[in-house]
Design a protein around this motif. Structure first.
Motif, PDB file in Angstrom:
ATOM      1  N   UNK A 140       0.790  -1.228   0.000  1.00 36.83           N
ATOM      2  CA  UNK A 140       0.000   0.000   0.000  1.00 36.83           C
ATOM      3  C   UNK A 140       0.822   1.278   0.000  1.00 36.83           C
ATOM      4  N   UNK A 141       2.096   1.190   0.347  1.00 38.69           N
ATOM      5  CA  UNK A 141       2.895   2.423   0.366  1.00 38.69           C
ATOM      6  C   UNK A 141       3.579   2.693  -0.962  1.00 38.69           C
ATOM      7  N   UNK A 142       3.692   1.677  -1.800  1.00 34.30           N
ATOM      8  CA  UNK A 142       4.285   1.878  -3.118  1.00 34.30           C
ATOM      9  C   UNK A 142       4.609   0.557  -3.774  1.00 34.30           C
ATOM     10  N   UNK A 143       4.766   0.606  -5.096  1.00 30.88           N
ATOM     11  CA  UNK A 143       5.127  -0.601  -5.839  1.00 30.88           C
ATOM     12  C   UNK A 143       5.794  -0.213  -7.147  1.00 30.88           C
ATOM     13  N   UNK A 144       6.232  -1.207  -7.880  1.00 34.83           N
ATOM     14  CA  UNK A 144       6.952  -0.944  -9.130  1.00 34.83           C
ATOM     15  C   UNK A 144       6.069  -0.260 -10.167  1.00 34.83           C
ATOM     16  N   UNK A 145       4.773  -0.517 -10.139  1.00 33.52           N
ATOM     17  CA  UNK A 145       3.873   0.057 -11.128  1.00 33.52           C
ATOM     18  C   UNK A 145       3.579   1.533 -10.854  1.00 33.52           C
ATOM     19  N   UNK A 146       3.291   1.875  -9.606  1.00 31.20           N
ATOM     20  CA  UNK A 146       2.903   3.248  -9.280  1.00 31.20           C
ATOM     21  C   UNK A 146       4.048   4.077  -8.703  1.00 31.20           C
ATOM     22  N   UNK A 147       5.157   3.432  -8.441  1.00 28.41           N
ATOM     23  CA  UNK A 147       6.315   4.117  -7.878  1.00 28.41           C
ATOM     24  C   UNK A 147       6.552   3.693  -6.442  1.00 28.41           C
ATOM     25  N   UNK A 148       7.798   3.471  -6.127  1.00 30.89           N
ATOM     26  CA  UNK A 148       8.130   3.015  -4.789  1.00 30.89           C
ATOM     27  C   UNK A 148       8.235   4.182  -3.816  1.00 30.89           C
ATOM     28  N   UNK A 149       7.905   3.915  -2.585  1.00 34.01           N
ATOM     29  CA  UNK A 149       8.059   4.867  -1.494  1.00 34.01           C
ATOM     30  C   UNK A 149       9.568   5.047  -1.254  1.00 34.01           C
ATOM     31  N   UNK A 173      10.773  -2.766   6.050  1.00 32.44           N
ATOM     32  CA  UNK A 173      10.293  -1.574   5.345  1.00 32.44           C
ATOM     33  C   UNK A 173       9.159  -0.922   6.120  1.00 32.44           C
ATOM     34  N   UNK A 174       8.223  -1.712   6.616  1.00 35.50           N
ATOM     35  CA  UNK A 174       7.090  -1.144   7.355  1.00 35.50           C
ATOM     36  C   UNK A 174       7.533  -0.564   8.699  1.00 35.50           C
ATOM     37  N   UNK A 175       8.531  -1.169   9.331  1.00 38.35           N
ATOM     38  CA  UNK A 175       9.057  -0.607  10.578  1.00 38.35           C
ATOM     39  C   UNK A 175       9.696   0.757  10.301  1.00 38.35           C
ATOM     40  N   UNK A 176      10.481   0.842   9.230  1.00 40.75           N
ATOM     41  CA  UNK A 176      11.098   2.122   8.856  1.00 40.75           C
ATOM     42  C   UNK A 176      10.026   3.133   8.466  1.00 40.75           C
ATOM     43  N   UNK A 182      11.429  14.675   1.026  1.00 37.94           N
ATOM     44  CA  UNK A 182      10.835  14.027  -0.141  1.00 37.94           C
ATOM     45  C   UNK A 182       9.357  14.373  -0.250  1.00 37.94           C
ATOM     46  N   UNK A 183       8.825  14.252  -1.452  1.00 40.01           N
ATOM     47  CA  UNK A 183       7.395  14.492  -1.664  1.00 40.01           C
ATOM     48  C   UNK A 183       6.565  13.463  -0.910  1.00 40.01           C
ATOM     49  N   UNK A 184       7.070  12.241  -0.814  1.00 43.63           N
ATOM     50  CA  UNK A 184       6.329  11.198  -0.105  1.00 43.63           C
ATOM     51  C   UNK A 184       6.148  11.564   1.363  1.00 43.63           C
ATOM     52  N   UNK A 185       7.136  12.199   1.963  1.00 44.78           N
ATOM     53  CA  UNK A 185       7.021  12.597   3.374  1.00 44.78           C
ATOM     54  C   UNK A 185       5.874  13.579   3.554  1.00 44.78           C
ATOM     55  N   UNK A 186       5.744  14.503   2.621  1.00 45.28           N
ATOM     56  CA  UNK A 186       4.659  15.475   2.724  1.00 45.28           C
ATOM     57  C   UNK A 186       3.305  14.792   2.548  1.00 45.28           C
ATOM     58  N   UNK A 187       3.217  13.844   1.605  1.00 43.75           N
ATOM     59  CA  UNK A 187       1.967  13.086   1.416  1.00 43.75           C
ATOM     60  C   UNK A 187       1.664  12.251   2.652  1.00 43.75           C
ATOM     61  N   UNK A 188       2.691  11.588   3.198  1.00 42.09           N
ATOM     62  CA  UNK A 188       2.482  10.738   4.373  1.00 42.09           C
ATOM     63  C   UNK A 188       2.000  11.553   5.561  1.00 42.09           C
ATOM     64  N   UNK A 189       2.539  12.744   5.744  1.00 39.08           N
ATOM     65  CA  UNK A 189       2.141  13.583   6.879  1.00 39.08           C
ATOM     66  C   UNK A 189       0.700  14.057   6.764  1.00 39.08           C
TER      67      UNK A 189
END
Length: 183
Positions: free
Chosen positions: A34-43, A65-68, A169-176
């Motif tokens: 759910x956090x990312x994959x090869x198709x939609x882009x990795x986290x 990965x989930x712990x991090x 990273x942009x992902x950090x802003x989305x995650x927050x």
């Protein structure tokens, strides 16, 4: 889960095989897929583990990965000391932990970063040479928004010394911005 004391969402990574199903009532569940994959882009956490060889057989990788992810979701500007204190409970019998620790440390705000000896900071940029892209003129990695980890050596895929901290990273802003749905 909503933390009434702090008035905010509190994220926690849990061992799925040890958590009773009913304990997840009222929780938003996010899996490694759910956090990312090869198709939609990795986290960034997934990408860093990949780039820094943090996974060999792949058995422990989702849990690590989930712990991090949980650590950086709760503390986007985590320090190496904070990550070291909170990265426990995941066993890896293949890597010897050094590549995993390198991946985790590269996401921390206080990781040592010295790109002065890197001759071509955009060595692996897929946009290198494209007109109008920061890497076209050999600009510094900081000028290229497409980067998180850059190859600086033929013997390594990535160097943690020039990696972008998770908080930038942009992902950090989305995650927050992730919140539980209104009840």
């Amino acid at each position: 889960r909503w933390d009434a004391a702090s008035g905010s969402v509190r994220h926690a990574s849990v061992n799925a095989c040890l958590m009773p199903l009913l304990a997840a009532d009222g929780c938003a569940v996010t899996t490694v897929e759910g956090i990312g994959n090869a198709r939609t882009g990795m986290h960034p956490v997934q990408q860093r583990m990949t780039d820094l060889h943090g996974s060999q057989c792949g058995f422990c990788t989702p849990g690590i990965v989930m712990a991090m992810y949980g650590i950086f979701l709760n503390e986007p500007e985590a320090t190496t000391a904070h990550v070291e204190e909170n990265m426990d409970g995941n066993l890896c019998r293949c890597t010897g932990y050094r590549p995993i620790w390198d991946a985790a440390k590269s996401l921390c705000v206080d990781a040592e970063r010295d790109a002065s000896d890197v001759p071509d900071k955009c060595a692996t940029c897929p946009h290198k040479g494209e007109e109008g892209h920061a890497c076209a003129g050999g600009a510094d990695i900081e000028a290229c928004a497409e980067h998180s980890v850059v190859s600086t050596s033929k013997s390594k895929l990535a160097e943690p010394a020039v990696a972008t901290p998770y908080a930038q990273t942009e992902a950090a802003q989305r995650d927050c911005e992730r919140k539980l749905p209104d009840e």
